[in-house]
Design a protein around this motif. Structure first.
Motif, PDB file in Angstrom:
ATOM      1  N   LEU A  48       0.817  -1.208   0.000  1.00 33.78           N
ATOM      2  CA  LEU A  48       0.000   0.000   0.000  1.00 33.78           C
ATOM      3  C   LEU A  48       0.856   1.266   0.000  1.00 33.78           C
ATOM      4  CD1 LEU A  48      -2.829  -1.126   2.445  1.00 33.78           C
ATOM      5  CD2 LEU A  48      -2.866  -1.086  -0.069  1.00 33.78           C
ATOM      6  N   THR A  49       2.190   1.085  -0.016  1.00 33.14           N
ATOM      7  CA  THR A  49       3.079   2.256  -0.049  1.00 33.14           C
ATOM      8  C   THR A  49       4.094   2.099  -1.182  1.00 33.14           C
ATOM      9  OG1 THR A  49       4.531   1.271   1.645  1.00 33.14           O
ATOM     10  CG2 THR A  49       2.797   2.770   2.425  1.00 33.14           C
ATOM     11  N   ILE A  50       5.302   1.721  -0.852  1.00 33.37           N
ATOM     12  CA  ILE A  50       6.400   1.769  -1.817  1.00 33.37           C
ATOM     13  C   ILE A  50       6.375   0.687  -2.886  1.00 33.37           C
ATOM     14  CG2 ILE A  50       7.919   2.999  -0.240  1.00 33.37           C
ATOM     15  CD1 ILE A  50       9.322   0.349   0.339  1.00 33.37           C
ATOM     16  N   LEU A  51       5.656  -0.418  -2.664  1.00 35.52           N
ATOM     17  CA  LEU A  51       5.602  -1.475  -3.673  1.00 35.52           C
ATOM     18  C   LEU A  51       4.176  -1.698  -4.178  1.00 35.52           C
ATOM     19  CD1 LEU A  51       8.144  -4.061  -2.194  1.00 35.52           C
ATOM     20  CD2 LEU A  51       8.436  -2.615  -4.197  1.00 35.52           C
ATOM     21  N   ALA A  52       3.432  -0.620  -4.336  1.00 30.89           N
ATOM     22  CA  ALA A  52       2.032  -0.716  -4.771  1.00 30.89           C
ATOM     23  C   ALA A  52       1.899  -1.405  -6.133  1.00 30.89           C
ATOM     24  CB  ALA A  52       1.406   0.671  -4.824  1.00 30.89           C
ATOM     25  N   ALA A  53       2.850  -1.199  -6.999  1.00 32.02           N
ATOM     26  CA  ALA A  53       2.780  -1.799  -8.334  1.00 32.02           C
ATOM     27  C   ALA A  53       3.335  -3.225  -8.370  1.00 32.02           C
ATOM     28  CB  ALA A  53       3.551  -0.933  -9.324  1.00 32.02           C
ATOM     29  N   LYS A  54       3.904  -3.685  -7.274  1.00 31.57           N
ATOM     30  CA  LYS A  54       4.532  -5.008  -7.248  1.00 31.57           C
ATOM     31  C   LYS A  54       4.069  -5.798  -6.022  1.00 31.57           C
ATOM     32  CE  LYS A  54       8.481  -3.334  -9.710  1.00 31.57           C
ATOM     33  NZ  LYS A  54       9.457  -4.025 -10.473  1.00 31.57           N
ATOM     34  N   PRO A  55       2.812  -6.241  -6.003  1.00 33.64           N
ATOM     35  CA  PRO A  55       2.300  -6.941  -4.815  1.00 33.64           C
ATOM     36  C   PRO A  55       2.968  -8.286  -4.563  1.00 33.64           C
ATOM     37  CG  PRO A  55       0.720  -7.077  -6.598  1.00 33.64           C
ATOM     38  CD  PRO A  55       1.791  -6.123  -7.035  1.00 33.64           C
ATOM     39  N   THR A  56       3.377  -8.977  -5.603  1.00 32.57           N
ATOM     40  CA  THR A  56       4.035 -10.275  -5.414  1.00 32.57           C
ATOM     41  C   THR A  56       5.421 -10.077  -4.803  1.00 32.57           C
ATOM     42  OG1 THR A  56       2.816 -11.115  -7.326  1.00 32.57           O
ATOM     43  CG2 THR A  56       4.646 -12.445  -6.553  1.00 32.57           C
ATOM     44  N   THR A  57       6.129  -9.052  -5.226  1.00 30.99           N
ATOM     45  CA  THR A  57       7.432  -8.734  -4.636  1.00 30.99           C
ATOM     46  C   THR A  57       7.263  -8.337  -3.170  1.00 30.99           C
ATOM     47  OG1 THR A  57       8.259  -7.989  -6.772  1.00 30.99           O
ATOM     48  CG2 THR A  57       9.472  -7.257  -4.826  1.00 30.99           C
ATOM     49  N   ALA A  58       6.248  -7.528  -2.886  1.00 31.30           N
ATOM     50  CA  ALA A  58       5.970  -7.130  -1.502  1.00 31.30           C
ATOM     51  C   ALA A  58       5.671  -8.351  -0.643  1.00 31.30           C
ATOM     52  CB  ALA A  58       4.808  -6.143  -1.452  1.00 31.30           C
ATOM     53  N   LYS A  59       4.889  -9.285  -1.194  1.00 30.76           N
ATOM     54  CA  LYS A  59       4.563 -10.507  -0.452  1.00 30.76           C
ATOM     55  C   LYS A  59       5.809 -11.340  -0.217  1.00 30.76           C
ATOM     56  CE  LYS A  59       1.571 -13.373   1.379  1.00 30.76           C
ATOM     57  NZ  LYS A  59       0.924 -13.038   2.655  1.00 30.76           N
ATOM     58  N   ALA A  60       6.670 -11.455  -1.210  1.00 29.09           N
ATOM     59  CA  ALA A  60       7.906 -12.239  -1.063  1.00 29.09           C
ATOM     60  C   ALA A  60       8.788 -11.657   0.040  1.00 29.09           C
ATOM     61  CB  ALA A  60       8.660 -12.289  -2.388  1.00 29.09           C
ATOM     62  N   ILE A  61       8.933 -10.345   0.081  1.00 26.11           N
ATOM     63  CA  ILE A  61       9.733  -9.698   1.133  1.00 26.11           C
ATOM     64  C   ILE A  61       9.110  -9.955   2.502  1.00 26.11           C
ATOM     65  CG2 ILE A  61      10.458  -7.458   2.067  1.00 26.11           C
ATOM     66  CD1 ILE A  61      10.692  -6.529  -0.913  1.00 26.11           C
ATOM     67  N   ALA A  62       7.799  -9.801   2.586  1.00 23.08           N
ATOM     68  CA  ALA A  62       7.106 -10.024   3.858  1.00 23.08           C
ATOM     69  C   ALA A  62       7.259 -11.465   4.328  1.00 23.08           C
ATOM     70  CB  ALA A  62       5.630  -9.669   3.719  1.00 23.08           C
ATOM     71  N   ILE A  63       7.154 -12.404   3.415  1.00 27.68           N
ATOM     72  CA  ILE A  63       7.299 -13.822   3.782  1.00 27.68           C
ATOM     73  C   ILE A  63       8.717 -14.098   4.264  1.00 27.68           C
ATOM     74  CG2 ILE A  63       7.314 -16.184   2.913  1.00 27.68           C
ATOM     75  CD1 ILE A  63       5.080 -15.343   0.968  1.00 27.68           C
ATOM     76  N   MET A  64       9.710 -13.515   3.597  1.00 25.75           N
ATOM     77  CA  MET A  64      11.098 -13.755   4.012  1.00 25.75           C
ATOM     78  C   MET A  64      11.353 -13.262   5.437  1.00 25.75           C
ATOM     79  SD  MET A  64      13.444 -13.256   0.673  1.00 25.75           S
ATOM     80  CE  MET A  64      12.483 -12.381  -0.535  1.00 25.75           C
ATOM     81  N   ILE A  65      10.808 -12.118   5.780  1.00 30.04           N
ATOM     82  CA  ILE A  65      10.959 -11.612   7.152  1.00 30.04           C
ATOM     83  C   ILE A  65      10.230 -12.521   8.125  1.00 30.04           C
ATOM     84  CG2 ILE A  65      10.408  -9.685   8.699  1.00 30.04           C
ATOM     85  CD1 ILE A  65      10.867  -7.848   6.185  1.00 30.04           C
ATOM     86  N   ALA A  66       9.025 -12.958   7.762  1.00 31.48           N
ATOM     87  CA  ALA A  66       8.260 -13.862   8.622  1.00 31.48           C
ATOM     88  C   ALA A  66       8.977 -15.203   8.788  1.00 31.48           C
ATOM     89  CB  ALA A  66       6.861 -14.064   8.060  1.00 31.48           C
TER      90      ALA A  66
END
Length: 180
Positions: A48-66
């Motif tokens: 919803l901020t810096i990766l609005a155009a790349k939701p799959t990339t945002a999800k991948a980053i979030a999963i890696m942290i999790a």
């Protein structure tokens, strides 16, 4: 008294026996719930901020942290009586299994967005967000969770190694001093 034991003491006996029998799965589910919050919090913050155009990339980053949070919690709590490998070897296996799980988790979201075109302008923003949540945070997470539980028990924290550690506590003093 540990938190788990104090909670179990308040559960009626028939249910308590089932929970005790599946204690490891229950702990794994609590860790999963915790990392679910971490994953989705970071994912929505990014998408919803810096990766609005790349939701799959945002999800991948979030999963890696999790996944990093998951390693610490699973190693120190869920599967603490299992395993017994050197820590570097165990961590490498954990992150290898988790890497495969990340791909499994991303497939439904990817298909929703790029195969079924469930994204703006093809659908409304509301439909896009519901589809993202259903595919990225529910379907993908459940598929990945089943794979991770199986993979962690099979390769990362095998009971054979934990059984050796439990059955031979004298060996624990020599291996406890060794770096893990």
């Amino acid at each position: 008294m540990a938190v788990v034991e104090s909670v179990l003491a308040r559960v009626p006996e028939p249910l308590r026996a089932i929970l005790v029998k599946h204690r490891e799965l229950l702990k794994f589910a609590v860790v999963g719930g915790t990392t679910f919050v971490v994953d989705n919090g970071i994912w929505y913050l990014l998408k919803l901020t810096i990766l609005a155009a790349k939701p799959t990339t945002a999800k991948a980053i979030a999963i890696m942290i999790a996944v990093i949070v998951s390693y610490v919690l699973n190693r120190e709590w869920s599967f603490r009586t299992r395993g017994g490998r050197e820590r570097a070897h165990e961590a490498a296996l954990f992150f290898l299994v988790s890497g495969v799980a990340i791909v499994i988790n991303l497939i439904p979201l990817y298909m929703s967005r790029y195969v079924f075109n469930l994204e703006v302008p093809h659908v409304s923003r509301f439909v896009q967000e519901v589809a993202d949540f259903a595919t990225g945070s529910i379907i993908g997470m459940l598929l990945a969770m089943a794979f991770r539980f199986w993979g962690f028990r099979r390769w990362v924290f095998p009971d054979e190694l934990g059984r050796k550690r439990r059955d031979h506590p004298a060996d624990e003093t020599t291996t406890a001093d060794a770096p893990r």
